[in-house]
Design an enzyme around this catalytic site. Sequence first.
Site, PDB file in Angstrom:
ATOM      1  N   GLY A  36       0.841  -1.198   0.000  1.00 19.91           N
ATOM      2  CA  GLY A  36       0.000   0.000   0.000  1.00 19.91           C
ATOM      3  C   GLY A  36       0.875   1.247   0.000  1.00 19.91           C
ATOM      4  O   GLY A  36       2.058   1.187   0.343  1.00 19.91           O
ATOM      5  N   ILE A  52      -1.528  -7.074  10.217  1.00 20.84           N
ATOM      6  CA  ILE A  52      -2.509  -8.059  10.719  1.00 20.84           C
ATOM      7  C   ILE A  52      -1.830  -9.262  11.375  1.00 20.84           C
ATOM      8  O   ILE A  52      -2.451  -9.997  12.120  1.00 20.84           O
ATOM      9  CB  ILE A  52      -3.509  -8.546   9.632  1.00 20.84           C
ATOM     10  CG1 ILE A  52      -2.805  -9.130   8.410  1.00 20.84           C
ATOM     11  CG2 ILE A  52      -4.450  -7.434   9.226  1.00 20.84           C
ATOM     12  CD1 ILE A  52      -3.774  -9.794   7.424  1.00 20.84           C
ATOM     13  N   SER A 117     -12.016 -14.038  -4.531  1.00 23.90           N
ATOM     14  CA  SER A 117     -11.499 -14.017  -5.902  1.00 23.90           C
ATOM     15  C   SER A 117     -12.139 -15.098  -6.764  1.00 23.90           C
ATOM     16  O   SER A 117     -12.523 -16.164  -6.259  1.00 23.90           O
ATOM     17  CB  SER A 117      -9.992 -14.278  -5.833  1.00 23.90           C
ATOM     18  OG  SER A 117      -9.493 -14.600  -7.100  1.00 23.90           O
ATOM     19  N   TYR A 141      -3.067 -19.488  -4.044  1.00 20.46           N
ATOM     20  CA  TYR A 141      -3.722 -18.217  -3.751  1.00 20.46           C
ATOM     21  C   TYR A 141      -5.250 -18.407  -3.669  1.00 20.46           C
ATOM     22  O   TYR A 141      -5.890 -17.973  -2.704  1.00 20.46           O
ATOM     23  CB  TYR A 141      -3.361 -17.198  -4.846  1.00 20.46           C
ATOM     24  CG  TYR A 141      -4.282 -16.011  -4.898  1.00 20.46           C
ATOM     25  CD1 TYR A 141      -4.224 -15.033  -3.922  1.00 20.46           C
ATOM     26  CD2 TYR A 141      -5.228 -15.895  -5.924  1.00 20.46           C
ATOM     27  CE1 TYR A 141      -5.093 -13.950  -3.965  1.00 20.46           C
ATOM     28  CE2 TYR A 141      -6.087 -14.821  -5.975  1.00 20.46           C
ATOM     29  CZ  TYR A 141      -6.026 -13.844  -5.000  1.00 20.46           C
ATOM     30  OH  TYR A 141      -6.890 -12.791  -5.041  1.00 20.46           O
ATOM     31  N   LYS A 145      -8.097 -18.006  -0.416  1.00 21.41           N
ATOM     32  CA  LYS A 145      -9.336 -17.222  -0.434  1.00 21.41           C
ATOM     33  C   LYS A 145     -10.532 -18.105  -0.062  1.00 21.41           C
ATOM     34  O   LYS A 145     -11.397 -17.716   0.721  1.00 21.41           O
ATOM     35  CB  LYS A 145      -9.549 -16.588  -1.816  1.00 21.41           C
ATOM     36  CG  LYS A 145      -8.521 -15.502  -2.138  1.00 21.41           C
ATOM     37  CD  LYS A 145      -8.756 -14.273  -1.283  1.00 21.41           C
ATOM     38  CE  LYS A 145      -7.711 -13.210  -1.453  1.00 21.41           C
ATOM     39  NZ  LYS A 145      -7.900 -12.045  -0.596  1.00 21.41           N
ATOM     40  N   ASN A 170     -11.256  -9.751 -12.819  1.00 21.46           N
ATOM     41  CA  ASN A 170      -9.972  -9.045 -12.985  1.00 21.46           C
ATOM     42  C   ASN A 170     -10.099  -7.539 -12.745  1.00 21.46           C
ATOM     43  O   ASN A 170     -10.545  -6.808 -13.637  1.00 21.46           O
ATOM     44  CB  ASN A 170      -9.408  -9.333 -14.370  1.00 21.46           C
ATOM     45  CG  ASN A 170      -8.913 -10.767 -14.475  1.00 21.46           C
ATOM     46  OD1 ASN A 170      -9.675 -11.699 -14.309  1.00 21.46           O
ATOM     47  ND2 ASN A 170      -7.634 -10.938 -14.712  1.00 21.46           N
ATOM     48  N   ARG A 282       1.718 -19.412 -19.051  1.00 24.33           N
ATOM     49  CA  ARG A 282       2.047 -19.335 -17.630  1.00 24.33           C
ATOM     50  C   ARG A 282       1.275 -20.479 -16.944  1.00 24.33           C
ATOM     51  O   ARG A 282       0.055 -20.596 -17.160  1.00 24.33           O
ATOM     52  CB  ARG A 282       1.588 -17.976 -17.095  1.00 24.33           C
ATOM     53  CG  ARG A 282       1.941 -17.694 -15.661  1.00 24.33           C
ATOM     54  CD  ARG A 282       1.624 -16.256 -15.282  1.00 24.33           C
ATOM     55  NE  ARG A 282       0.200 -15.937 -15.337  1.00 24.33           N
ATOM     56  CZ  ARG A 282      -0.311 -14.746 -15.009  1.00 24.33           C
ATOM     57  NH1 ARG A 282       0.481 -13.767 -14.624  1.00 24.33           N
ATOM     58  NH2 ARG A 282      -1.601 -14.522 -15.090  1.00 24.33           N
TER      59      ARG A 282
HETATM   60  N1  UDP Z   1      -0.968 -12.061 -19.124  1.00 26.62           N
HETATM   61  C1  UDP Z   1       0.010 -11.977 -20.095  1.00 26.62           C
HETATM   62  N2  UDP Z   1       1.164 -11.298 -19.793  1.00 26.62           N
HETATM   63  C2  UDP Z   1       1.385 -10.712 -18.581  1.00 26.62           C
HETATM   64  C3  UDP Z   1       0.370 -10.795 -17.594  1.00 26.62           C
HETATM   65  C4  UDP Z   1      -0.794 -11.488 -17.905  1.00 26.62           C
HETATM   66  O1  UDP Z   1      -0.144 -12.494 -21.193  1.00 26.62           O
HETATM   67  O2  UDP Z   1       2.471 -10.125 -18.380  1.00 26.62           O
HETATM   68  C5  UDP Z   1      -2.241 -12.755 -19.431  1.00 26.62           C
HETATM   69  C6  UDP Z   1      -2.538 -13.958 -18.551  1.00 26.62           C
HETATM   70  O3  UDP Z   1      -1.982 -15.133 -19.095  1.00 26.62           O
HETATM   71  C7  UDP Z   1      -4.084 -13.971 -18.551  1.00 26.62           C
HETATM   72  C8  UDP Z   1      -4.444 -12.495 -18.641  1.00 26.62           C
HETATM   73  O4  UDP Z   1      -3.295 -11.845 -19.189  1.00 26.62           O
HETATM   74  O5  UDP Z   1      -4.589 -14.611 -19.709  1.00 26.62           O
HETATM   75  C9  UDP Z   1      -4.763 -11.851 -17.292  1.00 26.62           C
HETATM   76  O6  UDP Z   1      -3.719 -12.146 -16.382  1.00 26.62           O
HETATM   77  P1  UDP Z   1      -3.553 -11.400 -14.990  1.00 26.62           P
HETATM   78  O7  UDP Z   1      -2.273 -11.842 -14.367  1.00 26.62           O
HETATM   79  O8  UDP Z   1      -3.749  -9.930 -15.182  1.00 26.62           O
HETATM   80  O9  UDP Z   1      -4.804 -11.889 -14.121  1.00 26.62           O
HETATM   81  P2  UDP Z   1      -5.294 -13.381 -13.715  1.00 26.62           P
HETATM   82  O10 UDP Z   1      -6.430 -13.685 -14.638  1.00 26.62           O
HETATM   83  O11 UDP Z   1      -4.142 -14.306 -13.855  1.00 26.62           O
HETATM   84  O12 UDP Z   1      -5.734 -13.204 -12.323  1.00 26.62           O
END
Ligand code: UDP
Length: 324
Positions: A36, A52, A117, A141, A145, A170, A282
């Site tokens: 923050g 916390i 989430s 993660y 949640k 998102n 990823r």
């Molecule tokens: N993404 C990407 N490059 C980045 C970050 C995210 O291509 O540097 C893609 C990721 O694979 C997903 C989308 O963007 O399809 C949203 O990812 P983010 O990490 O913003 O949110 P998430 O859905 O993972 O919570």
Amino acid sequence: MKIAVIGGAGYIGSHTVRELLDGGHQVFVFDNLSSGLKQNLFPDAHFFHGDILNREDLAIFFNKVQPEGVVHLAALKAAGESMTHPEKFSTQNIVGSLYLIQQAVASKVRYFVFSSSAAVYGAPQYNPIDENHPTNPENYYGYTKLSIENHLAWYSRLKGLHFAALRYFNAAGYDPNSRIIGLESNPSNLIPVAMEALTGKRKELLIFGNDYQTPDGTGVRDYIHVTDLAVGHLMAFDYLKKQKQNLIVNLGTNEGASVLEIVQHAQQITGKILPHRIVDRRPGDPDSLVANPQKAMDILGWQPKYSDLKTILETTWKAYQANL
Ligand code: UDP
């Protein structure tokens, strides 16, 4: 209502504080400023620097403020990191949340709004996802949640705490009135990373895979403007106070956008080239994740107002430009 916002100096926290203040609430921010920013604090909200994980900090704060409501956003959120460093997430997101819930119950807090989430659902069995979709988190993660949602349900049963778990899709965008411009350092979410590639702060945006089962092969997500999310918290308190019932709702828009669509819109809106390159997927990323927000609309009367891509990207770009 007297409301304590735990994690109120963060990105979603500061937008939530702003909406609660504008809605006439008395707001007290508790934040350890690990992610923050002081810059995100408002003079009309009292600030307490605390953690916390420190039970004494919590006791002092709650004894002093005696809030009727709590919003809890003090958590780690990088899903990828939760798979490589789960211990950090166990401590912050689970232990920290339990200390907070215990203190809230001891201090007779009546209404607790928890930032949950879409990650609680895991790989979607269908889209758009409603709240009846099975919960089977794919990353740790998401598990943290879900675990806290379950603890809240127990504390509600045993101690009479009323809670709302808001399952964010998102979060993106910045305050349309530009009152909040603090930027996250080292972001990993798509839109802030894209902004850094546009401003030259980073060389390029790496697109994680273009072989997904989506129209253009890149991942599809439901981007929801942070002010719309913030308003959801305000409405959740009204609901808890009136209905005295718990609530678990999605906050999303029912519209998906692919990574390439975000790139195209960002280029159009900024008039700049966004350098990008396709790399491997990823791990843990689903093809597509879109909310069915009908329940929030029906029960809370909530409607996203700022969540079109144009507003999301324009408000974000404005915040990034203000920092140049
Ligand atoms: N993404 C990407 N490059 C980045 C970050 C995210 O291509 O540097 C893609 C990721 O694979 C997903 C989308 O963007 O399809 C949203 O990812 P983010 O990490 O913003 O949110 P998430 O859905 O993972 O919570």
